[in-house]
Scaffold this motif. Structure first.
Motif: not given
Length: 124
Positions: A20-24, A33-37, A68-72, A79-82
């Motif tokens: 997943l990607s999240c473009a800001a 701080r970036m989070g995934w819910f 799962f791995t979060i990165s930015r 921010v990504y969620l692998q």
């Protein structure tokens, strides 16, 4: 003001992977701080993972650790969620969120800005 747009969701078989990607948009992405819910049907929204603005610290909920791995990438305001070894119980709408420093890591009310969500469906 920060606007967040998630992408990358879809349908995948159990054991598969998605990123997943999240473009800001907006200023000072690296200050947040970036989070995934995620929220599954009939269930409450739950914390998945989060990372500090600098990327030096990250946490993930126990159910996704090791999978799962979060990165930015602050240069790309993304921010990504692998996600790997996906399970049917990972099926949910996944949201990214931005939080100012000092707020709760794990509670949704600690996050100020939210994306619209992206659906992840894992078939058995």
């Amino acid at each position: 003001q920060v606007q967040l747009v998630e992408s990358g969701g879809g349908l995948v078989q159990a054991g598969g992977s998605l990123t997943l990607s999240c473009a800001a948009s907006g200023r000072s992405f690296s200050r947040y701080r970036m989070g995934w819910f995620r929220q599954a049907p009939g269930k409450e929204r739950e914390f998945v993972a989060a990372m500090t603005g600098s990327g030096d610290t990250a946490y993930a909920t126990d159910s996704v650790k090791g999978r799962f791995t979060i990165s930015r990438d602050n240069a790309k305001n993304t921010v990504y969620l692998q996600m790997s070894s996906l399970k049917p119980e990972d099926t949910a709408v996944y949201y990214c969120a931005a939080a100012p420093a000092g707020s709760s890591w794990y509670e949704g009310n600690g996050y100020e800005y939210w994306g619209q969500g992206t659906q992840v469906t894992v078939s058995s």
